[in-house]
Design an enzyme around this catalytic site. Structure first.
Site, mmCIF file in Angstrom:
data_model
loop_
_atom_site.group_PDB
_atom_site.id
_atom_site.type_symbol
_atom_site.label_atom_id
_atom_site.label_comp_id
_atom_site.label_asym_id
_atom_site.label_seq_id
_atom_site.Cartn_x
_atom_site.Cartn_y
_atom_site.Cartn_z
ATOM 1 N N ASP A 12 -2.551 -4.522 11.417
ATOM 2 C CA ASP A 12 -3.083 -4.184 10.087
ATOM 3 C C ASP A 12 -4.323 -3.302 10.158
ATOM 4 O OD1 ASP A 12 -1.129 -5.890 8.977
ATOM 5 O OD2 ASP A 12 -2.410 -7.603 9.404
ATOM 6 N N HIS A 40 3.798 -1.949 7.409
ATOM 7 C CA HIS A 40 2.805 -0.903 7.232
ATOM 8 C C HIS A 40 2.757 -0.583 5.755
ATOM 9 C CE1 HIS A 40 2.598 -0.021 11.436
ATOM 10 N NE2 HIS A 40 3.871 0.248 11.497
HETATM 11 P P1 GDP Z 1 -0.829 -1.179 9.777
HETATM 12 O O1 GDP Z 1 0.107 -2.306 9.926
HETATM 13 O O2 GDP Z 1 -1.731 -1.010 10.962
HETATM 14 O O3 GDP Z 1 -0.187 0.087 9.360
HETATM 15 O O4 GDP Z 1 -1.814 -1.572 8.629
HETATM 16 P P2 GDP Z 1 -1.548 -1.986 7.112
HETATM 17 O O5 GDP Z 1 -0.452 -1.262 6.512
HETATM 18 O O6 GDP Z 1 -1.637 -3.432 6.977
HETATM 19 O O7 GDP Z 1 -2.864 -1.307 6.599
HETATM 20 C C1 GDP Z 1 -3.893 -1.366 6.128
HETATM 21 C C2 GDP Z 1 -4.083 -1.226 4.624
HETATM 22 O O8 GDP Z 1 -5.207 -0.417 4.504
HETATM 23 C C3 GDP Z 1 -3.012 -0.552 3.817
HETATM 24 O O9 GDP Z 1 -2.999 -1.142 2.551
HETATM 25 C C4 GDP Z 1 -3.466 0.910 3.752
HETATM 26 O O10 GDP Z 1 -3.033 1.590 2.581
HETATM 27 C C5 GDP Z 1 -4.925 0.737 3.721
HETATM 28 N N1 GDP Z 1 -5.708 1.772 4.347
HETATM 29 C C6 GDP Z 1 -5.480 2.498 5.475
HETATM 30 N N2 GDP Z 1 -6.531 3.281 5.751
HETATM 31 C C7 GDP Z 1 -7.444 3.033 4.773
HETATM 32 C C8 GDP Z 1 -8.771 3.510 4.534
HETATM 33 O O11 GDP Z 1 -9.327 4.299 5.270
HETATM 34 N N3 GDP Z 1 -9.404 2.998 3.440
HETATM 35 C C9 GDP Z 1 -8.838 2.094 2.611
HETATM 36 N N4 GDP Z 1 -9.531 1.651 1.575
HETATM 37 N N5 GDP Z 1 -7.615 1.612 2.823
HETATM 38 C C10 GDP Z 1 -6.935 2.079 3.890
#
Ligand code: GDP
Length: 424
Positions: A12, A40
């Site tokens: 995440d 994701h």
């Molecule tokens: P992954 O499994 O590593 O892809 O992570 P997730 O999908 O759980 O991601 C993280 C969350 O953070 C998602 O809701 C993204 O839209 C959000 N996100 C990613 N980068 C950023 C950022 O720089 N700022 C903010 N506010 N949200 C972000």
């Protein structure tokens, strides 16, 4: 050139966003491990999507999306996901599925539930997607490869043999309904028909693509700390989350992976059980959870609230080292803009001994965080495009973390969208 996008921590971290962003310049995006158990979240021109099996590059018309041999392939979930995006006007992705990928069987999902039920309070907090039973069977050599769906004689014999084994457990250990071989065979025929148009000798395809100089992205799921070897065993996932495994799970030479982009979130979050040294609780955690990510830190697959913590330099330095990081992408930094002061975990205190080296699980359970507090920047940094334009305290936070983890932060993500990125 082959690049990997992987996580330094518990997952995440925002890998989906970084992959989606880099996919703009890529020809091929490959999932090389894991299954539909994690998700994701991606925000782009089509809207907001939660992906579980499809690579994060599926939203571009020019990319080929590949399910590599290392993935736990849940065929109905894959096609459900394809439909869920095409229903929202995303063009049908160019999809290839490795003929060597193995299939998550309906009974893997059942065994995952039954085992968590049986363990009760000692359960792993599994997402019950069948991942652990799937990988157990793969290594016990009773898994089903996609290619085997196309050999009727082999399939029939194997279904009967596997049902015999599984039924012993179902009857005597779990006291649950038994599997019927004919039903399972029918299900596998359906799976065969769904997947048939996409099946590919992926390693051969990639060998050609590499020769032609194509831009290839390996997309990791979860992060270093969930790796079965190098993570917080046994509270880990069942396939390797490391970039090195990208070579195996996609079928390419290890030396072809030239860039390893390790994604680190500006604070910590984790799902499931296990040691989490910099964890915070109560109102402090609720506030960060509510503001975190894009719409709160809740699991993309399960919707359950994530555990929250301050940035952990010890875990992240280790996480980056095991990935073989060339570039760090530091994400979700904008979320911290509300804090007057930001604690950072800089070392662990284990029985009075201070260390910055990430220990084995038994020691980790005893670790207490050594915190340093940095001043906050108390402003919204979304929309800023140049590093120099970030508030001074924000830059200090980034540079402090960079120094502690020892790997270059080359990208800073200050929002969930594709363009919310600052290159350094
Ligand atoms: P992954 O499994 O590593 O892809 O992570 P997730 O999908 O759980 O991601 C993280 C969350 O953070 C998602 O809701 C993204 O839209 C959000 N996100 C990613 N980068 C950023 C950022 O720089 N700022 C903010 N506010 N949200 C972000």
């Amino acid at each position: 050139m082959v690049k990997a996008v992987v996580g330094a921590n518990w997952g995440d971290e925002g890998k989906g966003k970084i992959t989606d962003m880099l996919a703009k310049e890529a020809d091929i995006i490959i999932r090389f491990q894991g299954g539909a158990n994690a998700g994701h979240t991606i925000v782009n021109d089509y809207g907001k999507f939660a992906l579980h099996t499809l690579p994060s590059g599926v939203f571009y018309g020019h990319t080929t999306s590949i399910i590599g041999n290392g993935v736990a392939l849940d065929i109905p979930k894959l096609f459900h996901e394809v439909k869920s995006i095409t229903d929202r006007n995303v063009p049908a992705p160019k999809l290839l599925v490795s003929d060597r990928a193995q299939i998550v069987m309906p009974y893997h999902i059942l065994f995952d539930q039954y085992e968590e039920e049986r363990l009760g309070k000692n359960s792993f907090g599994s997402t019950k997607s069948g991942i652990a039973p799937f990988y157990s069977d793969k290594y016990a050599k009773i898994g089903f490869q996609v290619s085997e769906l196309f050999d009727e004689e082999l399939l029939k014999e194997k279904v009967e043999r596997v049902c015999d084994t599984k039924n012993i457990l179902l009857e005597h250990m779990y006291h649950k309904p038994l599997l019927k071989p004919e039903e399972l065979l029918n299900t596998l025929h359906e799976y065969r028909d769904m997947v048939a148009p996409y099946v590919c000798d992926v390693s051969l395809y990639l060998a050609e693509a590499i020769k032609e100089g194509k831009e290839i992205l390996l997309e990791g799921q979860l992060g270093t700390l969930k790796d079965p070897d190098h993570g917080i065993y046994p509270m880990v996932t069942s396939s390797s989350t490391l970039a090195a495994y990208g070579a195996i799970g996609a079928g390419i030479p290890p030396y072809e992976i030239k860039q390893i982009i390790t994604v680190c979130k500006a604070y910590s979050s984790a799902v499931g059980a296990g040691a989490f040294v910099s964890e915070i609780f109560g109102d402090e955690a609720d506030e960060l959870r509510k503001r975190g990510g894009d719409g709160g830190e809740f699991g993309a697959t399960t919707g359950r609230p994530r555990r929250m913590g301050w940035f952990d330099c010890v875990a992240s330095r280790y996480g980056c080292r095991l990935q073989g990081t060339t570039d760090v992408a530091f994400t979700v930094l904008d979320v911290l803009g509300y804090l007057d002061e930001i604690p950072v975990c800089v070392a662990y205190d284990i029985d009075g001994e201070i260390t910055t080296d990430f220990p084995v699980t038994a020691k980790l359970e005893k670790a207490k965080p050594v915190l340093e507090t940095l001043p906050g920047w108390k402003s919204d940094i979304r929309g800023i495009e140049k590093y120099e334009e970030l508030p001074e305290n924000c830059r200090k936070y980034i540079e402090f973390v960079e120094e502690k983890i020892g790997y270059p932060i080359k990208m800073v993500s200050n929002g969930p969208g594709r363009d919310d990125i600052i290159y350094r």
